[in-house]
Design an enzyme around this catalytic site. Structure first.
Site, mmCIF file in Angstrom:
data_model
loop_
_atom_site.group_PDB
_atom_site.id
_atom_site.type_symbol
_atom_site.label_atom_id
_atom_site.label_comp_id
_atom_site.label_asym_id
_atom_site.label_seq_id
_atom_site.Cartn_x
_atom_site.Cartn_y
_atom_site.Cartn_z
ATOM 1 N N GLU A 119 46.384 31.842 39.771
ATOM 2 C CA GLU A 119 46.743 32.834 40.772
ATOM 3 C C GLU A 119 45.980 32.664 42.090
ATOM 4 O OE1 GLU A 119 46.445 36.678 38.870
ATOM 5 O OE2 GLU A 119 48.161 36.239 37.591
ATOM 6 N N GLU A 127 51.527 33.841 31.780
ATOM 7 C CA GLU A 127 50.939 35.143 31.425
ATOM 8 C C GLU A 127 52.014 36.215 31.514
ATOM 9 O OE1 GLU A 127 47.551 36.606 33.608
ATOM 10 O OE2 GLU A 127 46.513 34.679 33.466
HETATM 11 C C1 BGC Z 1 45.031 37.440 35.620
HETATM 12 C C2 BGC Z 1 44.181 37.875 34.445
HETATM 13 C C3 BGC Z 1 44.252 39.399 34.318
HETATM 14 C C4 BGC Z 1 45.682 39.782 34.069
HETATM 15 C C5 BGC Z 1 45.910 41.273 33.827
HETATM 16 C C6 BGC Z 1 46.316 38.188 35.775
HETATM 17 O O1 BGC Z 1 46.496 38.506 37.094
HETATM 18 O O2 BGC Z 1 45.214 36.057 35.586
HETATM 19 O O3 BGC Z 1 42.886 37.419 34.637
HETATM 20 O O4 BGC Z 1 43.405 39.860 33.314
HETATM 21 O O5 BGC Z 1 46.462 39.417 35.176
HETATM 22 O O6 BGC Z 1 45.601 42.032 34.928
#
Ligand code: BGC
Length: 420
Positions: free
Chosen positions: A184, A331
């Site tokens: 990110e 993610e």
């Molecule tokens: C990030 C993580 C974070 C997750 C939840 C993402 O933006 O890569 O580090 O914990 O979102 O907020």
């Protein structure tokens, strides 16, 4: 541990081919053969004791607005083997974790062989268990020595990062499954130089924010070159924070500007990469005055975000369209204490991902954030994203029902739709 030979070898990103065209079985949504199922973590959020980076300093700065020290986190620096075994036992095929730059290069130009060996053991354990080690080289934290001379604003920060990547890849490259250069990069700029909630805590400085974005793009390109010239042959990409951004009447131009600054400049920087990693959690709104309120009809997660699992579909489609690259959802997840709700959310998210596949979008895998309840940056340990809890006091990993559910999805390569 259940070794599954052949699953984790190096080579190109597995091409996920939709079996039987788009034919599906009643009551199930089947994913393509070779689709990758994983979970994601990040060093600073799970390792504990990362005292030599900018985030540790930020957590201990009384003016930062952070609510807790990362402290021991999940003690994964010592318990990483349990984490890898857990991923394998659940039946997943990939584990995404990050290298802590400040451990590997604790002082400028001084590299720790012991730290490199530590991460080499993690990669080897993944390979041994038939899990693809997906290695992220930067996940929000930078070493204190770099922060002291300006962090990502230091003129040579991209070159410093590339030197670290070169050194780490030389040590690990033969065992890396896939590499993510920077997690990110768009969040580093917006949270550090516009919102001011991440280090260095600068608020609303557009000039500095734009300069950091440029540095991140340059760092990514240098890192891709470094990774491709080291040992091993593995897919390389970056991971981007994305959201479904809706525009109310009169908010279209500002929405487009936000998408340009937050997403498009990075999506366009992925030319020649093997994949783009999409990380999405929610929907946001823009009106004529900029960022607008959430829709009050939509429930909120523990992060205060709209519960909007179908954002996955929007973000995968957009990222594929703008970048032209194969996509991996690196993610996705929800912060909630209610694990049944987590299963519903992930089910809806996967349904939406599947709609992209049926449209013919080249989506290769899906990673849940996160394996463990962990340190959620400025919000500390409140938000629960994990499919496994970590017992206070003992660090024991306790898989939640969602962990077993997700493992079954991975083994079946399919989700139930509830229809028959
Ligand atoms: C990030 C993580 C974070 C997750 C939840 C993402 O933006 O890569 O580090 O914990 O979102 O907020």
């Amino acid at each position: 541990m259940r070794p599954r030979a052949g699953a984790a070898a190096q080579g190109p990103l597995p091409c996920a081919v939709m079996a039987n065209g788009h034919e599906q079985e009643p009551g199930r949504l089947v994913f393509p053969d070779g689709f990758t199922w994983g979970v994601a973590t990040a060093a600073h959020q799970i390792e504990g004791g990362n005292v030599n980076n900018d985030w540790w300093a930020w957590e201990h700065n009384p003016d930062s607005g952070t609510v807790a020290s990362s402290g021991d986190a999940c003690d994964s620096f010592h318990r990483w083997r349990e984490d890898v075994e857990l991923v394998a036992e659940l039946g997943l095929t990939a584990y995404r974790f990050s290298l802590e730059w400040s451990r590997i290069e604790p002082a400028e130009g001084e590299f720790s062989l012991a730290a490199l060996d530590h991460y080499r053991r993690i990669c080897a354990a993944c390979q041994g268990a038939g899990i693809v080690p997906v290695v992220t080289f930067h996940h929000f934290t930078s070493p204190s020595w770099l922060a002291a001379r300006g962090g990502w604003e230091a003129p040579d920060a991209p070159e410093c990062f590339a030197r670290f990547v070169t050194r780490a890849a030389a040590h690990l490259g033969d065992l890396i499954g896939w590499a993510c250069t920077i997690n990110e990069p768009n969040v580093v700029g917006v949270m550090g130089y516009f919102q001011g909630q991440y280090p260095p805590g600068v608020k609303e400085d557009f000039g500095r924010y734009a300069a950091v974005n440029e540095a991140m793009v340059r760092a990514h390109r240098l890192a891709v070159d470094a990774l491709r010239s080291g040992p091993g042959q593995y897919p390389v990409g970056l991971t981007l924070s994305m959201a479904e951004i809706a525009a109310a009447e009169g908010g279209e131009a500002l929405r487009d500007a936000a998408e340009e600054m937050m997403e498009n400049i990075f999506l366009r920087a992925t030319g020649g990469d093997d994949f783009v990693g999409v990380q999405c959690y929610t929907r946001m709104h823009f009106g004529p005055d900029g960022l607008a309120e959430n829709d009050p009809a939509v429930p909120l997660t523990q992060m205060g975000d709209e519960r909007w699992p179908q954002a996955v579909e929007h973000c995968v489609r957009r990222s594929a369209g703008v970048s032209g690259r194969p996509v991996v959802v690196t993610e996705n997840g929800i912060a909630t204490e209610d694990d049944t709700e987590r299963i519903s959310f992930l089910t809806e998210a996967l349904q939406s991902a599947h709609r992209c596949l049926t449209e013919g979008i080249d989506l290769r895998g899906y990673f849940v954030w996160s394996l463990l309840d962990n340190f959620e940056w400025h919000l500390g340990y409140g938000p629960k994203f994990g499919i496994c809890a970590v017992a206070p006091g003992t660090f024991e990993r306790r898989p939640k029902p969602s962990a077993h559910w997700f493992g079954q999805v991975a083994r079946a390569n399919a989700i139930r739709t509830g229809r028959s």
